[in-house]
Design an enzyme around this catalytic site. Structure first.
Site, PDB file in Angstrom:
ATOM      1  N   ARG A 156     -24.802 -26.433   8.898  1.00  0.00           N
ATOM      2  CA  ARG A 156     -25.458 -26.378  10.197  1.00  0.00           C
ATOM      3  C   ARG A 156     -26.964 -26.498   9.968  1.00  0.00           C
ATOM      4  O   ARG A 156     -27.472 -26.152   8.901  1.00  0.00           O
ATOM      5  CB  ARG A 156     -25.157 -25.065  10.914  1.00  0.00           C
ATOM      6  CG  ARG A 156     -23.679 -24.794  11.197  1.00  0.00           C
ATOM      7  CD  ARG A 156     -23.516 -23.440  11.889  1.00  0.00           C
ATOM      8  NE  ARG A 156     -22.136 -23.158  12.228  1.00  0.00           N
ATOM      9  CZ  ARG A 156     -21.287 -22.454  11.481  1.00  0.00           C
ATOM     10  NH1 ARG A 156     -21.707 -21.963  10.308  1.00  0.00           N
ATOM     11  NH2 ARG A 156     -20.046 -22.235  11.869  1.00  0.00           N
ATOM     12  N   LYS A 180     -23.130 -18.079  10.653  1.00  0.00           N
ATOM     13  CA  LYS A 180     -23.127 -17.267  11.867  1.00  0.00           C
ATOM     14  C   LYS A 180     -22.682 -15.845  11.549  1.00  0.00           C
ATOM     15  O   LYS A 180     -21.825 -15.626  10.703  1.00  0.00           O
ATOM     16  CB  LYS A 180     -22.198 -17.894  12.910  1.00  0.00           C
ATOM     17  CG  LYS A 180     -22.717 -19.210  13.486  1.00  0.00           C
ATOM     18  CD  LYS A 180     -21.813 -19.717  14.594  1.00  0.00           C
ATOM     19  CE  LYS A 180     -22.393 -20.975  15.235  1.00  0.00           C
ATOM     20  NZ  LYS A 180     -21.544 -21.486  16.332  1.00  0.00           N
ATOM     21  N   HIS A 248     -26.130 -32.266  13.454  1.00  0.00           N
ATOM     22  CA  HIS A 248     -24.726 -31.909  13.631  1.00  0.00           C
ATOM     23  C   HIS A 248     -23.816 -33.124  13.460  1.00  0.00           C
ATOM     24  O   HIS A 248     -22.633 -32.971  13.144  1.00  0.00           O
ATOM     25  CB  HIS A 248     -24.514 -31.250  14.998  1.00  0.00           C
ATOM     26  CG  HIS A 248     -23.741 -29.969  14.914  1.00  0.00           C
ATOM     27  ND1 HIS A 248     -24.156 -28.889  14.164  1.00  0.00           N
ATOM     28  CD2 HIS A 248     -22.543 -29.602  15.450  1.00  0.00           C
ATOM     29  CE1 HIS A 248     -23.269 -27.907  14.263  1.00  0.00           C
ATOM     30  NE2 HIS A 248     -22.278 -28.322  15.030  1.00  0.00           N
ATOM     31  N   ARG A 251     -22.870 -33.119   9.946  1.00  0.00           N
ATOM     32  CA  ARG A 251     -21.841 -32.086   9.726  1.00  0.00           C
ATOM     33  C   ARG A 251     -20.476 -32.585  10.210  1.00  0.00           C
ATOM     34  O   ARG A 251     -19.462 -32.409   9.530  1.00  0.00           O
ATOM     35  CB  ARG A 251     -22.254 -30.805  10.461  1.00  0.00           C
ATOM     36  CG  ARG A 251     -21.240 -29.655  10.379  1.00  0.00           C
ATOM     37  CD  ARG A 251     -21.885 -28.411  10.990  1.00  0.00           C
ATOM     38  NE  ARG A 251     -20.929 -27.379  11.355  1.00  0.00           N
ATOM     39  CZ  ARG A 251     -20.474 -26.435  10.532  1.00  0.00           C
ATOM     40  NH1 ARG A 251     -20.875 -26.432   9.277  1.00  0.00           N
ATOM     41  NH2 ARG A 251     -19.637 -25.519  10.949  1.00  0.00           N
ATOM     42  N   HIS A 274     -15.945 -21.892   9.740  1.00  0.00           N
ATOM     43  CA  HIS A 274     -15.371 -21.584  11.046  1.00  0.00           C
ATOM     44  C   HIS A 274     -14.526 -20.315  10.958  1.00  0.00           C
ATOM     45  O   HIS A 274     -13.655 -20.203  10.084  1.00  0.00           O
ATOM     46  CB  HIS A 274     -14.479 -22.732  11.529  1.00  0.00           C
ATOM     47  CG  HIS A 274     -15.234 -23.931  11.986  1.00  0.00           C
ATOM     48  ND1 HIS A 274     -14.671 -25.186  12.094  1.00  0.00           N
ATOM     49  CD2 HIS A 274     -16.527 -24.087  12.389  1.00  0.00           C
ATOM     50  CE1 HIS A 274     -15.574 -26.042  12.529  1.00  0.00           C
ATOM     51  NE2 HIS A 274     -16.711 -25.409  12.708  1.00  0.00           N
ATOM     52  N   TYR A 283     -11.225 -31.911  14.562  1.00  0.00           N
ATOM     53  CA  TYR A 283     -11.353 -33.028  13.621  1.00  0.00           C
ATOM     54  C   TYR A 283     -10.013 -33.701  13.333  1.00  0.00           C
ATOM     55  O   TYR A 283      -9.984 -34.823  12.832  1.00  0.00           O
ATOM     56  CB  TYR A 283     -11.998 -32.542  12.324  1.00  0.00           C
ATOM     57  CG  TYR A 283     -13.399 -32.028  12.551  1.00  0.00           C
ATOM     58  CD1 TYR A 283     -14.433 -32.908  12.855  1.00  0.00           C
ATOM     59  CD2 TYR A 283     -13.693 -30.670  12.508  1.00  0.00           C
ATOM     60  CE1 TYR A 283     -15.715 -32.445  13.092  1.00  0.00           C
ATOM     61  CE2 TYR A 283     -14.972 -30.204  12.749  1.00  0.00           C
ATOM     62  CZ  TYR A 283     -15.977 -31.095  13.044  1.00  0.00           C
ATOM     63  OH  TYR A 283     -17.247 -30.637  13.296  1.00  0.00           O
TER      64      TYR A 283
END
Length: 312
Positions: A156, A180, A248, A251, A274, A283
């Site tokens: 990210r 995150k 992004h 990514r 994730h 994806y």
């Protein structure tokens, strides 16, 4: 004309929101971006409630939340943004209930489904074209390392910006990334990225850095998100790709190409950081699109024959 919101020097909404945000910042160490989203969502709902003479968050009901979401939906807010707003409310009331109580008017409400947009990606040839930037000057050496790292490890933008020099173990081809929720993960780095990074670190000191940031500006300060976005925009034009490339997209391309080659959804989930595999599953749609094109081109019963020209 809507009435003015009811506010006073004793604004209970704002007091409750500020307390929640302080907790998220100090105890959970959430990013400024996440805190900003929380504040925006909660203050919008608070304003809506004030217009309806609801001066305390304990007095808001499930019907108030439903009507607010319906209003936002009519005003064109996307399904993703509506879901985020509901998530912000649920988190806010969950925190409030720690002080005693079980009131959460956002429970059980789902946002209207919006059109699901697939992330934009570059194909492998376009990615190769984008990464092939020429030049050996200090700025180009830095930018080449940034681009290679984005695509090599699927970072990210915020993760790359926050990286420090000690997060790199180039001898073993590894990096430590803080994602995150301040969660860290160790990622592999490809050979092209390793070479570009070694080249960058050999000249990084020329900027006289005043911190240990991995990527610095010409002034020696940590390179920010906006600066990186502008550099990618520059290379989008310079490399003749005909579209604006943003971090992004690199990514997304990393994830799509990894899944296309390996078929290992769990591994891609871990690499991307994730928390939920459903986030990664988007994806699989991109991968299916690629497989469908291969099938249409290669399968004997799928290849469309060109119509025969009629005799004159």
């Amino acid at each position: 004309m809507p009435s003015e919101p009811i506010m006073s020097s004793d604004d209970r909404w704002q007091t409750a929101i500020d307390s929640f945000l302080t907790y998220q910042e100090v105890a959970r160490q959430l990013s400024p971006h996440t805190l900003s989203n929380y504040r925006r969502d909660l203050e919008k709902f608070a304003d809506y409630c004030r217009h309806r003479a609801i001066v305390d968050h304990h007095h808001a009901h499930n019907s108030d939340v439903r009507q607010w979401i319906a209003l936002l939906h009519r005003n064109g807010l996307s399904g993703t943004s509506l879901s985020r707003s509901l998530s912000s409310l649920r988190s806010f009331y969950k925190y409030s209930n720690k002080q005693g109580g079980d009131h959460n008017p956002a429970i059980g409400i789902k946002a209207p489904r919006g059109e699901k947009r697939l992330p934009k990606t570059l194909d492998i040839d376009s990615m190769q074209q984008f990464l092939s930037i020429d030049g050996d000057d200090w700025l180009t050496v830095r930018d080449r390392a940034i681009l290679e790292l984005f695509y090599s490890s699927g970072l990210r933008l915020s993760e790359l910006v926050d990286m420090d020099t000690e997060d790199f173990d180039l001898q073993n081809g590894l990096i430590i990334v803080t994602g995150k929720g301040r969660k860290t993960r160790t990622l592999p780095v490809g050979s092209h990225a390793i070479a570009a990074l070694k080249n960058w670190f050999s000249v990084r000191s020329d900027a006289h850095p005043i911190n240990n940031a991995a990527f610095v500006s010409a002034k020696g300060t940590r390179l920010g998100q906006r600066g990186i976005q502008q550099r990618l925009k520059k290379y989008s034009l310079q490399q003749g790709l005909g579209q604006k490339i943003h971090p992004h997209m690199l990514r997304h391309s990393f994830a799509s190409h990894m899944l296309e080659s390996s078929g290992d959804l769990r591994a891609v989930q871990e690499l991307l950081g994730h928390a939920n595999i459903t986030t990664t599953q988007v994806y699989t749609h991109l991968d299916f699109q690629h497989l469908a094109k291969v099938y249409d081109t290669a399968h004997p019963r799928a290849v469309r024959k060109k119509p025969k020209e009629s005799a004159p």
